[in-house]
Motif scaffolding. Structure first.
Motif, mmCIF file in Angstrom:
data_model
loop_
_atom_site.group_PDB
_atom_site.id
_atom_site.type_symbol
_atom_site.label_atom_id
_atom_site.label_comp_id
_atom_site.label_asym_id
_atom_site.label_seq_id
_atom_site.Cartn_x
_atom_site.Cartn_y
_atom_site.Cartn_z
ATOM 1 N N LEU A 58 0.885 -1.247 -0.144
ATOM 2 C CA LEU A 58 -0.052 0.084 0.234
ATOM 3 C C LEU A 58 0.748 1.154 -0.097
ATOM 4 N N LYS A 59 2.188 1.181 -0.252
ATOM 5 C CA LYS A 59 3.107 2.367 -0.421
ATOM 6 C C LYS A 59 2.426 3.475 -1.102
ATOM 7 N N ASP A 60 1.771 3.204 -2.088
ATOM 8 C CA ASP A 60 1.262 4.645 -2.949
ATOM 9 C C ASP A 60 0.001 5.168 -2.046
ATOM 10 N N GLN A 61 -0.810 4.454 -1.472
ATOM 11 C CA GLN A 61 -1.959 4.975 -0.930
ATOM 12 C C GLN A 61 -1.635 5.337 0.673
ATOM 13 N N ILE A 62 -0.473 4.705 1.384
ATOM 14 C CA ILE A 62 -0.038 5.302 2.671
ATOM 15 C C ILE A 62 0.764 6.720 2.297
ATOM 16 N N ALA A 63 1.233 6.841 1.098
ATOM 17 C CA ALA A 63 1.765 8.157 0.933
ATOM 18 C C ALA A 63 1.048 9.339 0.928
ATOM 19 N N GLN A 64 -0.341 9.164 0.650
ATOM 20 C CA GLN A 64 -1.251 10.093 0.435
ATOM 21 C C GLN A 64 -2.175 10.196 1.847
ATOM 22 N N MET A 65 -1.693 9.407 2.927
ATOM 23 C CA MET A 65 -2.327 9.825 4.004
ATOM 24 C C MET A 65 -1.512 10.457 5.223
ATOM 25 N N HIS A 66 -2.132 10.829 6.019
ATOM 26 C CA HIS A 66 -1.447 11.366 7.336
ATOM 27 C C HIS A 66 -1.112 10.277 8.428
ATOM 28 N N ALA A 67 -1.894 9.324 8.314
ATOM 29 C CA ALA A 67 -1.741 8.383 9.568
ATOM 30 C C ALA A 67 -2.530 6.934 8.979
ATOM 31 N N PHE A 68 -1.711 5.878 9.334
ATOM 32 C CA PHE A 68 -2.344 4.897 8.983
ATOM 33 C C PHE A 68 -1.840 3.617 10.022
ATOM 34 N N SER A 69 -2.747 2.917 10.441
ATOM 35 C CA SER A 69 -2.450 1.706 11.515
ATOM 36 C C SER A 69 -2.976 0.423 11.038
ATOM 37 N N GLN A 70 -2.443 -0.844 11.366
ATOM 38 C CA GLN A 70 -3.010 -1.850 11.056
ATOM 39 C C GLN A 70 -2.882 -2.896 12.179
ATOM 40 N N LYS A 71 -3.439 -4.022 12.193
ATOM 41 C CA LYS A 71 -3.692 -5.141 12.768
ATOM 42 C C LYS A 71 -3.882 -6.189 11.773
ATOM 43 N N THR A 72 -2.726 -7.114 11.816
ATOM 44 C CA THR A 72 -2.745 -8.254 10.931
ATOM 45 C C THR A 72 -2.965 -9.772 11.790
ATOM 46 N N PHE A 73 -3.542 -10.616 10.964
ATOM 47 C CA PHE A 73 -3.815 -11.800 11.607
ATOM 48 C C PHE A 73 -3.840 -12.942 10.628
ATOM 49 N N THR A 74 -3.301 -14.126 11.071
ATOM 50 C CA THR A 74 -3.794 -15.331 10.233
ATOM 51 C C THR A 74 -5.140 -15.622 10.382
ATOM 52 N N PRO A 75 -5.856 -16.321 9.510
ATOM 53 C CA PRO A 75 -7.295 -16.863 9.914
ATOM 54 C C PRO A 75 -7.286 -17.545 11.125
ATOM 55 N N LYS A 76 -6.516 -18.360 11.654
ATOM 56 C CA LYS A 76 -6.519 -19.254 12.895
ATOM 57 C C LYS A 76 -6.358 -18.249 14.203
ATOM 58 N N GLN A 77 -5.375 -17.137 13.991
ATOM 59 C CA GLN A 77 -5.214 -16.086 15.011
ATOM 60 C C GLN A 77 -6.555 -15.369 15.083
ATOM 61 N N TYR A 78 -7.051 -15.074 13.927
ATOM 62 C CA TYR A 78 -8.258 -14.108 14.123
ATOM 63 C C TYR A 78 -9.571 -15.112 14.682
ATOM 64 N N GLN A 79 -9.674 -16.272 14.232
ATOM 65 C CA GLN A 79 -10.683 -17.103 14.878
ATOM 66 C C GLN A 79 -10.435 -17.261 16.489
ATOM 67 N N ASP A 80 -9.033 -17.486 16.754
ATOM 68 C CA ASP A 80 -9.030 -17.443 18.178
ATOM 69 C C ASP A 80 -9.318 -16.175 19.073
ATOM 70 N N LEU A 81 -8.936 -14.927 18.166
ATOM 71 C CA LEU A 81 -9.032 -13.673 18.971
ATOM 72 C C LEU A 81 -10.843 -13.526 19.219
ATOM 73 N N VAL A 82 -11.545 -13.894 18.146
ATOM 74 C CA VAL A 82 -13.172 -13.551 18.470
ATOM 75 C C VAL A 82 -13.671 -14.646 19.118
ATOM 76 N N ALA A 83 -13.016 -15.726 19.353
ATOM 77 C CA ALA A 83 -13.736 -16.778 20.167
ATOM 78 C C ALA A 83 -13.523 -16.367 21.755
ATOM 79 N N LYS A 84 -12.713 -15.485 21.975
ATOM 80 C CA LYS A 84 -12.553 -15.178 23.442
ATOM 81 C C LYS A 84 -13.583 -14.221 23.989
#
Length: 84
Positions: A58-84
């Motif tokens: 996303l380097k071209d898109q991020i260059a047009q922003m003031h701020a960008f934050s991200q949370k990244t997960f594998t499908p298993k990690q996300y399943q575990d997270l939402v199961a809590k």
């Protein structure tokens, strides 16, 4: 400025997406976004490697922003997270 639809398209066209949340944190002006991204493309990558990977995709898109934050997960990690 980047709009939400363009950001979503850039992500979905680049990697397989299991789940994606995009939040415009700039009251609609497109200057600040936060994303939650779940993808099998993150398997075997640590957090820093995932973030670098997304930043590169996303380097071209991020260059047009003031701020960008991200949370990244594998499908298993996300399943575990939402199961809590």
């Amino acid at each position: 400025m980047i709009n939400l639809a363009d950001l979503e398209a850039a992500i979905r066209n680049a990697i397989p997406v299991s789940h994606l949340e995009i939040q415009d944190q700039s009251s609609g002006c497109g200057e600040s976004y936060a994303i939650v991204l779940v993808s099998e493309a993150f398997e075997g990558k640590g957090t820093l490697a995932r973030h670098r990977f997304v930043n590169d995709l996303l380097k071209d898109q991020i260059a047009q922003m003031h701020a960008f934050s991200q949370k990244t997960f594998t499908p298993k990690q996300y399943q575990d997270l939402v199961a809590k």
